[in-house]
Design a protein around this motif. Structure first.
Motif, PDB file in Angstrom:
ATOM      1  N   LYS A 207       0.830  -1.207   0.000  1.00  0.00           N
ATOM      2  CA  LYS A 207       0.000   0.000   0.000  1.00  0.00           C
ATOM      3  C   LYS A 207       0.862   1.253   0.000  1.00  0.00           C
ATOM      4  N   VAL A 208       1.881   1.282   0.837  1.00  0.00           N
ATOM      5  CA  VAL A 208       2.756   2.455   0.905  1.00  0.00           C
ATOM      6  C   VAL A 208       3.469   2.663  -0.423  1.00  0.00           C
ATOM      7  N   TRP A 209       3.930   1.570  -1.018  1.00  0.00           N
ATOM      8  CA  TRP A 209       4.634   1.684  -2.294  1.00  0.00           C
ATOM      9  C   TRP A 209       3.715   2.240  -3.382  1.00  0.00           C
ATOM     10  N   GLN A 210       2.494   1.778  -3.481  1.00  0.00           N
ATOM     11  CA  GLN A 210       1.566   2.273  -4.488  1.00  0.00           C
ATOM     12  C   GLN A 210       1.263   3.759  -4.286  1.00  0.00           C
ATOM     13  N   HIS A 211       1.093   4.181  -3.053  1.00  0.00           N
ATOM     14  CA  HIS A 211       0.848   5.601  -2.798  1.00  0.00           C
ATOM     15  C   HIS A 211       2.094   6.435  -3.088  1.00  0.00           C
ATOM     16  N   TRP A 212       3.252   5.868  -2.823  1.00  0.00           N
ATOM     17  CA  TRP A 212       4.476   6.593  -3.162  1.00  0.00           C
ATOM     18  C   TRP A 212       4.552   6.863  -4.658  1.00  0.00           C
ATOM     19  N   LEU A 213       4.231   5.883  -5.460  1.00  0.00           N
ATOM     20  CA  LEU A 213       4.282   6.064  -6.911  1.00  0.00           C
ATOM     21  C   LEU A 213       3.335   7.188  -7.354  1.00  0.00           C
ATOM     22  N   ILE A 214       2.161   7.243  -6.754  1.00  0.00           N
ATOM     23  CA  ILE A 214       1.172   8.253  -7.139  1.00  0.00           C
ATOM     24  C   ILE A 214       1.592   9.637  -6.639  1.00  0.00           C
ATOM     25  N   PHE A 215       1.930   9.736  -5.353  1.00  0.00           N
ATOM     26  CA  PHE A 215       2.280  11.034  -4.774  1.00  0.00           C
ATOM     27  C   PHE A 215       3.557  11.603  -5.400  1.00  0.00           C
ATOM     28  N   SER A 216       4.575  10.749  -5.547  1.00  0.00           N
ATOM     29  CA  SER A 216       5.856  11.249  -6.054  1.00  0.00           C
ATOM     30  C   SER A 216       5.736  11.723  -7.500  1.00  0.00           C
ATOM     31  N   GLN A 217       4.941  11.025  -8.302  1.00  0.00           N
ATOM     32  CA  GLN A 217       4.770  11.454  -9.678  1.00  0.00           C
ATOM     33  C   GLN A 217       4.089  12.815  -9.753  1.00  0.00           C
ATOM     34  N   LEU A 218       3.057  13.018  -8.967  1.00  0.00           N
ATOM     35  CA  LEU A 218       2.356  14.304  -8.952  1.00  0.00           C
ATOM     36  C   LEU A 218       3.290  15.430  -8.521  1.00  0.00           C
ATOM     37  N   LEU A 219       4.071  15.192  -7.491  1.00  0.00           N
ATOM     38  CA  LEU A 219       4.973  16.231  -6.993  1.00  0.00           C
ATOM     39  C   LEU A 219       6.070  16.541  -8.006  1.00  0.00           C
ATOM     40  N   ARG A 220       6.665  15.530  -8.606  1.00  0.00           N
ATOM     41  CA  ARG A 220       7.747  15.778  -9.561  1.00  0.00           C
ATOM     42  C   ARG A 220       7.240  16.512 -10.800  1.00  0.00           C
ATOM     43  N   LEU A 221       6.025  16.195 -11.234  1.00  0.00           N
ATOM     44  CA  LEU A 221       5.467  16.888 -12.393  1.00  0.00           C
ATOM     45  C   LEU A 221       5.305  18.382 -12.137  1.00  0.00           C
ATOM     46  N   ASN A 222       5.265  18.759 -10.857  1.00  0.00           N
ATOM     47  CA  ASN A 222       5.100  20.172 -10.500  1.00  0.00           C
ATOM     48  C   ASN A 222       6.360  20.778  -9.888  1.00  0.00           C
ATOM     49  N   GLY A 223       7.497  20.123 -10.097  1.00  0.00           N
ATOM     50  CA  GLY A 223       8.781  20.713  -9.719  1.00  0.00           C
ATOM     51  C   GLY A 223       9.241  20.453  -8.309  1.00  0.00           C
ATOM     52  N   PHE A 224       8.612  19.549  -7.587  1.00  0.00           N
ATOM     53  CA  PHE A 224       9.023  19.229  -6.219  1.00  0.00           C
ATOM     54  C   PHE A 224       9.799  17.910  -6.201  1.00  0.00           C
ATOM     55  N   GLU A 225      10.677  17.772  -5.192  1.00  0.00           N
ATOM     56  CA  GLU A 225      11.482  16.555  -5.052  1.00  0.00           C
ATOM     57  C   GLU A 225      11.086  15.817  -3.780  1.00  0.00           C
ATOM     58  N   PRO A 226      10.224  14.803  -3.887  1.00  0.00           N
ATOM     59  CA  PRO A 226       9.843  14.028  -2.692  1.00  0.00           C
ATOM     60  C   PRO A 226      10.993  13.123  -2.253  1.00  0.00           C
ATOM     61  N   ALA A 227      11.108  12.922  -0.945  1.00  0.00           N
ATOM     62  CA  ALA A 227      12.192  12.094  -0.416  1.00  0.00           C
ATOM     63  C   ALA A 227      11.686  10.942   0.440  1.00  0.00           C
ATOM     64  N   ALA A 228      10.514  11.101   1.070  1.00  0.00           N
ATOM     65  CA  ALA A 228      10.047  10.067   1.998  1.00  0.00           C
ATOM     66  C   ALA A 228       8.525  10.102   2.085  1.00  0.00           C
ATOM     67  N   LEU A 229       7.967   8.939   2.446  1.00  0.00           N
ATOM     68  CA  LEU A 229       6.530   8.795   2.665  1.00  0.00           C
ATOM     69  C   LEU A 229       6.318   7.905   3.872  1.00  0.00           C
ATOM     70  N   GLU A 230       5.408   8.343   4.754  1.00  0.00           N
ATOM     71  CA  GLU A 230       5.107   7.559   5.953  1.00  0.00           C
ATOM     72  C   GLU A 230       3.603   7.344   6.072  1.00  0.00           C
ATOM     73  N   LEU A 231       3.228   6.106   6.377  1.00  0.00           N
ATOM     74  CA  LEU A 231       1.874   5.783   6.795  1.00  0.00           C
ATOM     75  C   LEU A 231       1.938   5.535   8.296  1.00  0.00           C
ATOM     76  N   THR A 232       1.348   6.421   9.075  1.00  0.00           N
ATOM     77  CA  THR A 232       1.477   6.345  10.525  1.00  0.00           C
ATOM     78  C   THR A 232       0.646   5.198  11.088  1.00  0.00           C
ATOM     79  N   ALA A 233       0.817   4.970  12.392  1.00  0.00           N
ATOM     80  CA  ALA A 233       0.046   3.921  13.061  1.00  0.00           C
ATOM     81  C   ALA A 233      -1.448   4.211  13.019  1.00  0.00           C
ATOM     82  N   ARG A 234      -1.831   5.470  12.850  1.00  0.00           N
ATOM     83  CA  ARG A 234      -3.241   5.846  12.754  1.00  0.00           C
ATOM     84  C   ARG A 234      -3.688   5.934  11.291  1.00  0.00           C
TER      85      ARG A 234
END
Length: 252
Positions: free
Chosen positions: A161-188
């Motif tokens: 689940k985290v990997w799939q969301h990373w692919l979606i979030f990171s692509q959106l951010l990079r398309l708009n000039g941002f450099e994502p480095a990390a993604l966390e799904l918290t205990a909540r």
């Protein structure tokens, strides 16, 4: 005077010699087959007669050394091509930390062909593990030549689940000039994205893409504030909250 009935004349039994010869021939063939099979088994099992003199290692390797492979293959020392345990060889190689899958085949008269597939790291997982090309978590020591990878975090068994969301979030951010480095799904089960410059985006549990887009749309306005943001909280139906860095932090 009493007359007795005449006794039947005794006759030799009629023997079907063709059937008897057939049975004897069949028994002889079976004996010869059993003897020949036993001799063949002894011959094939004799490592001196069919030694494994060549091992063909197939597959690209970046993180598994020749020394590790040779150490794992000590199990076949002294075995013949027939007696070598293929499953044991495959299991020993699969135990190597950077090996994902192994297939072993016999090739007559004296060679083993080993197909080896390595793990392909795609991300760091929970600090001391990795995610491979299938989003499976595995443990292995770091190796030279590893490119920088994203840091992903999440509860047990949440890696796909985290990997799939990373692919979606990171692509959106990079398309708009941002450099994502990390993604966390918290205990909540709330999402947090960290950019390479340290900015943290708090997305909450749902509507992550919509909230990221809100951040992207409002970012030009935020940059005009003349201050550096430490985090941006997007867990609102509309708008956002900004946590600004202290002046001391900005000067560091």
């Amino acid at each position: 005077m009493v007359s007795l009935p005449a006794l039947p004349k005794w006759r030799w039994p009629v023997v079907n010699w063709y059937s008897l010869m057939g049975v004897l021939l069949l028994v002889l063939v079976l004996v010869l087959l059993a003897w020949g099979g036993n001799r063949l088994g002894q011959t094939l099992a004799d490592a001196d007669r069919l030694p494994i003199s060549e091992i063909a290692l197939v597959g690209e390797r970046q993180f598994t050394s020749d020394a590790e492979v040779q150490q794992a293959l000590t199990e076949i020392d002294g075995a013949s091509l027939v007696t070598a345990n293929m499953q044991g060889v495959a299991a020993a190689l699969t135990e190597l930390p950077w090996v994902k899958r192994v297939t072993v085949r016999r090739e007559w008269p004296n060679r083993l062909r080993v197909y080896l597939v390595e793990q392909q790291p795609r991300a760091h997982w929970n600090g001391d593990h990795w995610l491979n090309q299938d989003a499976d978590a595995f443990s292995a020591p770091a190796r030279p030549g590893l490119v920088p990878l994203p840091e992903l975090w999440g509860p047990v068994n949440s890696n796909p689940k985290v990997w799939q969301h990373w692919l979606i979030f990171s692509q959106l951010l990079r398309l708009n000039g941002f450099e994502p480095a990390a993604l966390e799904l918290t205990a909540r089960h709330a999402w947090k994205v960290q950019l390479k410059d340290g900015l943290e985006l708090r997305l909450g549990r749902t509507d992550g893409v919509e909230r990221l887009q809100r951040f992207i749309d409002l970012w030009p306005t935020l940059k005009t504030q003349g201050r550096r943001a430490q985090y941006i909280d997007l867990r609102y139906d509309t708008g956002l909250a900004v946590g600004w860095q202290l002046e001391q932090q900005e000067n560091q």
